[in-house]
Write a protein that holds these residues in place. Structure first.
Motif, short mmCIF file in Angstrom:
data_model
loop_
_atom_site.label_atom_id
_atom_site.label_comp_id
_atom_site.label_asym_id
_atom_site.label_seq_id
_atom_site.Cartn_x
_atom_site.Cartn_y
_atom_site.Cartn_z
N LEU A 15 0.83 -1.21 0.00
CA LEU A 15 0.00 0.00 0.00
C LEU A 15 0.86 1.25 0.00
O LEU A 15 0.51 2.27 -0.60
CB LEU A 15 -0.91 0.03 1.23
CG LEU A 15 -2.11 -0.90 1.25
CD1 LEU A 15 -2.93 -0.65 2.51
CD2 LEU A 15 -2.98 -0.71 0.02
N ARG A 38 -5.91 -3.81 -8.48
CA ARG A 38 -6.76 -3.87 -7.30
C ARG A 38 -6.09 -3.19 -6.10
O ARG A 38 -6.75 -2.51 -5.31
CB ARG A 38 -7.11 -5.32 -6.97
CG ARG A 38 -7.88 -6.03 -8.08
CD ARG A 38 -9.21 -5.37 -8.33
NE ARG A 38 -9.92 -5.94 -9.47
CZ ARG A 38 -10.67 -7.03 -9.42
NH1 ARG A 38 -10.80 -7.70 -8.29
NH2 ARG A 38 -11.28 -7.47 -10.51
N ILE A 41 -6.62 0.44 -6.03
CA ILE A 41 -7.90 0.89 -5.47
C ILE A 41 -7.73 1.23 -3.99
O ILE A 41 -8.17 2.28 -3.50
CB ILE A 41 -9.01 -0.17 -5.64
CG1 ILE A 41 -9.31 -0.41 -7.11
CG2 ILE A 41 -10.28 0.26 -4.90
CD1 ILE A 41 -10.25 -1.59 -7.36
N TYR A 42 -7.07 0.32 -3.27
CA TYR A 42 -6.86 0.55 -1.84
C TYR A 42 -5.96 1.76 -1.60
O TYR A 42 -6.23 2.57 -0.72
CB TYR A 42 -6.25 -0.69 -1.17
CG TYR A 42 -7.24 -1.83 -1.02
CD1 TYR A 42 -7.09 -3.02 -1.74
CD2 TYR A 42 -8.32 -1.72 -0.15
CE1 TYR A 42 -8.00 -4.06 -1.59
CE2 TYR A 42 -9.23 -2.76 0.00
CZ TYR A 42 -9.07 -3.93 -0.72
OH TYR A 42 -9.98 -4.95 -0.59
N ASN A 45 -8.03 4.73 -1.96
CA ASN A 45 -8.95 4.92 -0.83
C ASN A 45 -8.24 5.56 0.36
O ASN A 45 -8.79 6.45 1.02
CB ASN A 45 -9.52 3.57 -0.36
CG ASN A 45 -10.54 3.00 -1.33
OD1 ASN A 45 -10.97 3.67 -2.26
ND2 ASN A 45 -10.92 1.75 -1.12
N VAL A 46 -7.04 5.09 0.64
CA VAL A 46 -6.27 5.61 1.78
C VAL A 46 -6.00 7.10 1.60
O VAL A 46 -6.24 7.91 2.49
CB VAL A 46 -4.94 4.83 1.95
CG1 VAL A 46 -4.08 5.47 3.03
CG2 VAL A 46 -5.21 3.38 2.28
#
Lengths: 262, 279
Positions: A15, A38, A41-42, A45-46
């Motif tokens: 991440l 994918r 995406i995280y 979001n963070v």
């Protein structure tokens, strides 16, 4: 738990740094390209969560520098001072220090002071509600004893001593402001941040006034605080200031030591 | 503490809707908020929540507790704040997620998926026990939408949740949209997952909208509930019984009447299934 810890360390690493993902296809399903899509995406979001939280705490700065530049600041801040709490209201405490050092904000010398002011407003917004009190009790005290009192201050009350007129900058950016959108940069003023009921109020303090409030907030008696204020500004008017502070509910009570207590 | 009847529907209490909700008092079974938005000592936000609480049961939905972190660095502080809020608000429901959010003192402020393994189940039982003992009440744990799947896997998410509920006494918050999104993204049958759940363990259901991006469904909570999710909700109500249901809409907030419309639809679906439900 050792296996879970190792897995989460890998995930956290992926991440934080797309290049540090290692070989996620060994511990996640799918091929490397899909997994990278994918994980992105995280990562998004963070950043979105912390950027939104920072924007909520620093609404005026976001208006002043614009949303795009602010997002860049927020991303850089998150890299330098990553969120350390599930309570996003805590994210951004170090933003003033960050903008003071960040090369791309050097052309906005008032920004660190404005950030300090905005953080004080943010803290005051969620501070405890002040208790109701009877200001008459103050007037009923024998004059000889008045200088010994210590004031109770509404939670979140703070003095922001600034080199730039940031209280004014803050006020002209508030919704509903209909005065002239103009700043006199030669003015140097202290700002008082306080809660009046549910509302956060930002007001301007003259030099001696800032000195008085800071001293009293630190626990000094009214007498001692007034002496310091007069030393800073011989024109300091205690009565006028107290009137404003009581009327705006920044002061919400007082205490006095028993007679003879040092 | 009042418990909610199974047929109630709620919406999220969001700041742009405060005035309308307080003025018009729409008929709703409950209002839900994110717990972390109210870890405050006082002020306007807390005042709004307390005002809402005077008129409606409140559901506190947490996103930051990180039940599944392998290390515990941030939990104690977070739990203390949650406890303070629960004691102050006396909510009808308290919920969290089957996820992790942080490690080593860093919090990612997102719901990261957990592997569905025996190791994780055992950890979660401990963590849920700790939360329930501290809060002195049952919590609900919600299934999450995931965008990656772990190679290591002992069971399905729903099987893990059901076993977690059995061992810890927690309840399950079934997010029908999350179940649907995962079923499409990972290619499994969501109905089979419903059959892995014990009806009595379900304490609440969530309904929300999603978006498709690069042939991946993303749980955006920013749109109306899709037809496919309504169908899955109906199937869930038939198998598990009607349950308190929340219309969850977090971004691109619409007018309040849109949320109320979705809530009414949920109520109608639940009512339709009520007669034919498992006794």
């Amino acid at each position: 738990m050792a296996e879970l810890l190792a897995l989460q360390r890998r995930f956290a690493g992926a991440l934080l740094d797309a290049d540090a993902a290692g070989q996620p296809e060994t511990w996640l399903c799918g091929d490397a390209q899909l997994i990278e899509q994918r994980l992105a995406i995280y990562r998004g979001n963070v950043l979105a969560a912390t950027t939104k939280a920072l924007g909520a705490a620093y609404q005026v700065i976001r208006q002043v520098v614009g949303a795009t530049f602010f997002d860049g600041l927020a991303h850089a801040y998150q890299r330098q001072v990553p969120s350390a709490s599930g309570d996003l209201a805590e994210h951004g405490a170090g933003f003033a220090d960050f903008v003071a050092e960040f090369p791309h904000t050097a052309s906005l010398p008032y920004l660190p002071d404005l950030a300090r002011l905005e953080w004080a407003v943010h803290v005051a917004y969620g501070a405890s509600d002040a208790p109701a009190w009877q200001p008459n009790a103050l007037a009923q005290l024998a004059p000889a004893r008045q200088s010994d009192i210590r004031f109770d201050w509404a939670a979140g009350t703070a003095v922001v001593d600034a080199g730039y007129p940031v209280a004014h900058v803050w006020r002209i950016h508030q919704a509903g402001f209909d005065g002239e959108f103009k700043v006199d940069w030669s003015v140097r003023e202290s700002a008082l941040v306080s809660r009046d009921g549910l509302l956060v109020v930002v007001s301007t303090l003259l030099a001696g006034e800032g000195c008085f409030v800071a001293s009293s907030l630190a626990g000094a008696t009214m007498g001692a605080s007034a002496e310091r204020a007069l030393a800073a500004d011989p024109g300091f008017d205690l009565g006028q200031l107290l009137g404003r502070l009581v009327a705006s509910h920044a002061i919400c009570g007082f205490s006095i030591d028993k007679e003879g207590t040092p | 503490m009042k418990t909610l009847s199974d047929m109630v529907v709620g919406i999220g209490l969001r700041q742009p809707h405060y005035r309308e909700v307080f003025e018009h008092r729409p008929a709703l079974g409950f209002l839900e908020v994110h717990s972390e938005n109210f870890f405050l000592d006082g002020g306007a936000s807390m005042h709004a929540l307390e005002r809402a609480r005077a008129a409606y049961p409140i559901s506190l939905h947490g996103v930051g507790l990180s039940l599944g972190s392998a290390d515990d660095a941030l939990a104690q502080r977070h739990l203390a704040k949650l406890k303070r809020l629960v004691d102050r608000i006396e909510p009808a429901l308290v919920s969290e997620h089957l996820s992790w959010s942080g490690l080593g003192g860093q919090h990612f402020n997102d719901l990261l998926p957990l592997p569905h393994t025996h190791e994780v189940l055992a950890l979660l039982v401990q963590r849920v026990d700790r939360v329930q003992n501290l809060l002195k009440r049952r919590i609900l744990v919600e299934n999450v939408s995931a965008y990656v799947q772990y190679r290591e896997r002992d069971m399905s998410e729903t099987a893990l949740l059901d076993e977690l509920a059995r061992r810890s006494g927690c309840g399950i918050l079934l997010d029908v949209n999350n179940l649907y999104v995962n079923a499409v993204n990972f290619g499994f049958d969501p109905i089979a997952c419903l059959d892995e759940l014990t009806p009595a363990a379900i304490g609440e259901m969530h309904l929300a909208g999603h978006t498709e991006v690069d042939s991946c469904l993303i749980d955006t909570h920013g749109a109306r509930v899709s037809d496919a999710v309504w169908a899955l909700y109906e199937a869930a109500c038939r198998r598990l019984g009607p349950k308190p249901t929340l219309i969850e809409w977090d971004t691109d907030l619409p007018a309040l009447e849109v949320l109320l419309g979705e809530a009414a639809t949920a109520g109608a679906v639940a009512a339709r299934t009520a007669e034919v439900c498992c006794g």
